[in-house]
Design a protein around this motif. Sequence first.
Motif, mmCIF file in Angstrom:
data_model
loop_
_atom_site.group_PDB
_atom_site.id
_atom_site.type_symbol
_atom_site.label_atom_id
_atom_site.label_comp_id
_atom_site.label_asym_id
_atom_site.label_seq_id
_atom_site.Cartn_x
_atom_site.Cartn_y
_atom_site.Cartn_z
ATOM 1 N N ARG A 25 0.385 -1.147 -0.342
ATOM 2 C CA ARG A 25 0.225 0.152 0.007
ATOM 3 C C ARG A 25 1.030 1.635 -0.217
ATOM 4 N NH1 ARG A 25 -5.428 -0.620 1.515
ATOM 5 N NH2 ARG A 25 -6.083 -2.738 1.966
ATOM 6 N N LEU A 26 0.402 1.956 -0.308
ATOM 7 C CA LEU A 26 0.668 3.835 -0.506
ATOM 8 C C LEU A 26 0.620 3.951 0.949
ATOM 9 C CD1 LEU A 26 -0.125 5.857 -3.529
ATOM 10 C CD2 LEU A 26 2.346 4.192 -3.195
ATOM 11 N N PRO A 27 1.906 4.621 1.650
ATOM 12 C CA PRO A 27 2.118 4.804 3.331
ATOM 13 C C PRO A 27 0.022 5.876 2.914
ATOM 14 C CG PRO A 27 3.847 5.511 2.583
ATOM 15 C CD PRO A 27 2.827 4.683 0.884
ATOM 16 N N GLY A 28 -0.724 5.227 4.649
ATOM 17 C CA GLY A 28 -1.737 6.080 4.105
ATOM 18 C C GLY A 28 -2.739 6.271 3.338
ATOM 19 N N GLY A 29 -2.549 5.168 2.214
ATOM 20 C CA GLY A 29 -2.656 5.502 0.336
ATOM 21 C C GLY A 29 -3.899 4.328 0.651
ATOM 22 N N PRO A 30 -3.994 4.732 -0.857
ATOM 23 C CA PRO A 30 -4.692 2.620 -1.099
ATOM 24 C C PRO A 30 -3.821 1.903 -1.730
ATOM 25 C CG PRO A 30 -3.814 4.259 -3.333
ATOM 26 C CD PRO A 30 -3.495 5.299 -2.063
ATOM 27 N N TYR A 31 -5.051 0.332 -1.398
ATOM 28 C CA TYR A 31 -4.132 -0.955 -1.624
ATOM 29 C C TYR A 31 -3.478 -0.716 -3.531
ATOM 30 C CZ TYR A 31 -4.232 -5.625 -2.699
ATOM 31 O OH TYR A 31 -3.978 -7.220 -2.871
ATOM 32 N N LEU A 32 -2.040 -1.138 -3.077
ATOM 33 C CA LEU A 32 -1.126 -2.203 -4.726
ATOM 34 C C LEU A 32 -2.086 -2.655 -4.727
ATOM 35 C CD1 LEU A 32 1.748 0.595 -3.770
ATOM 36 C CD2 LEU A 32 -0.362 1.401 -5.244
ATOM 37 N N GLY A 33 -1.761 -4.294 -4.215
ATOM 38 C CA GLY A 33 -1.589 -5.208 -4.709
ATOM 39 C C GLY A 33 -1.376 -6.005 -3.785
ATOM 40 N N HIS B 213 13.282 3.961 -5.876
ATOM 41 C CA HIS B 213 11.760 3.045 -5.721
ATOM 42 C C HIS B 213 10.962 3.687 -4.728
ATOM 43 C CE1 HIS B 213 11.959 1.454 -1.792
ATOM 44 N NE2 HIS B 213 13.494 0.860 -2.756
ATOM 45 N N GLY B 214 10.028 4.218 -4.499
ATOM 46 C CA GLY B 214 8.863 4.911 -4.452
ATOM 47 C C GLY B 214 8.918 4.225 -3.071
ATOM 48 N N TYR B 215 8.315 4.614 -1.857
ATOM 49 C CA TYR B 215 7.986 3.773 -0.790
ATOM 50 C C TYR B 215 6.647 3.544 -0.607
ATOM 51 C CZ TYR B 215 7.702 2.877 4.565
ATOM 52 O OH TYR B 215 7.674 2.471 5.421
ATOM 53 N N VAL B 216 6.498 2.148 -0.293
ATOM 54 C CA VAL B 216 4.792 1.651 0.279
ATOM 55 C C VAL B 216 5.808 0.810 1.107
ATOM 56 C CG1 VAL B 216 5.192 1.165 -2.427
ATOM 57 C CG2 VAL B 216 5.994 -0.204 -0.727
ATOM 58 N N ALA B 217 4.198 0.966 2.189
ATOM 59 C CA ALA B 217 4.252 0.228 2.974
ATOM 60 C C ALA B 217 3.933 -0.806 3.104
ATOM 61 C CB ALA B 217 2.645 0.870 4.312
ATOM 62 N N VAL B 218 4.587 -1.635 3.300
ATOM 63 C CA VAL B 218 4.510 -3.912 3.535
ATOM 64 C C VAL B 218 3.918 -4.337 5.031
ATOM 65 C CG1 VAL B 218 5.749 -5.964 3.427
ATOM 66 C CG2 VAL B 218 6.501 -3.271 2.203
ATOM 67 N N LEU B 219 2.420 -4.554 4.642
ATOM 68 C CA LEU B 219 1.477 -5.631 5.958
ATOM 69 C C LEU B 219 1.324 -7.149 5.060
ATOM 70 C CD1 LEU B 219 -0.718 -2.393 5.525
ATOM 71 C CD2 LEU B 219 1.154 -3.136 7.040
ATOM 72 N N PRO B 220 1.130 -7.799 6.690
ATOM 73 C CA PRO B 220 0.639 -9.156 5.997
ATOM 74 C C PRO B 220 -0.085 -9.140 5.552
ATOM 75 C CG PRO B 220 1.653 -8.531 8.101
ATOM 76 C CD PRO B 220 1.795 -7.088 7.705
ATOM 77 N N ARG B 221 -0.624 -10.298 4.388
ATOM 78 C CA ARG B 221 -1.707 -10.949 3.876
ATOM 79 C C ARG B 221 -2.679 -11.051 5.127
ATOM 80 N NH1 ARG B 221 -1.260 -14.713 -1.247
ATOM 81 N NH2 ARG B 221 0.695 -12.907 -1.148
#
Length: 334
Positions: A241-249, A326-334
């Motif tokens: 996800r983008l930090p505080g933003g939409p889900y990317l996949g 590369h841009g920063y993305v949030a990595v979260l457990p699925r």
Amino acid sequence: MSHDATPLGPRPLVHLERTRRRVMTARELRAHGVPAAVLQERCRPGGPWQQLLPDVFLLHAGPASGEERVHAALLYAGLPPKGQEGGGDAMVTGLAALALHGFTGVPPLEALNQVDVLVSRGRKVKDTGEVRVRRAHTLPRPRHVAGLPCAPVARAVADAVAVLDDARAVRALLTEAVRTGDCEPAAVVRELNTARLLDRPHVVNAVDALLAEGRAIAESRLYEMVRRYGLPDPVWNVDLRLPGGPYLGSVDAYWPDHAVALELDARAPRHDDPQLWTQARRAREHLDRLGIEVVRTTPKKLRTSLETQAAVVRTALLSAADRRPHGYVAVLPR
């Protein structure tokens, strides 16, 4: 001179009875000099020969073996005699083919009540006795087992499922097809979909279990690939996800320090939702704009070319230093 010694043609009957293949058509027997009257006499009750199917004869008394029954079914369906052109227009399918392929979850050939034979749509041949005729617009390329042409495993599984009402039997059959590596889950589901079997609840439930089984096997190969070929450990099965933003996949593996993601494409035809495909494509495009390289693989590639897939991932990891930041993305457990 004894009537029993009367020659019947270029080859005596004893020669036919000693051949390795002791199943023949009436036409083949005529070519060996056996007239209709003699054939009828030898197939009388208690005689040394017997008729298995219309125009197909067994040249010995007693029960036919499983392979002899299969050979008879192929001859009945129109398989040309050995050495003549035009072969490939009939093949064994269903439970009989799976038995020949070595499946442990199906009865042996001798225990089957019917033999399924796959022919082209235009052939004029009907079900009879122990033979059940299946048809295809385009015949697949057969695999020869014990000298007999068999439908590919995925097609044979679909034809077997068509006659099975037991949910456990269907699930066991699909699971064995995947675990043995004979075919990919997507290939089985494709054949089931073509046969219009996915509207049966017990088949749908078995397919869900099949896809889960196939994904689990593919994921285990991913773990093996990282371990065997010394790749850096990724984070497994995460959402981006983008930090505080939409889900990317969602991705199956992600290397944050290299901005490399790996996606396992294990989808099957019944999951072909155009909207989901569009969402997935847009997510990959968004990740690409962020400078994150997405490596895609499939269960089949992991099964047949694991080293090559490892090389693809390694190349992506090594090229990270040459790509733009590369841009920063949030990595979260699925």
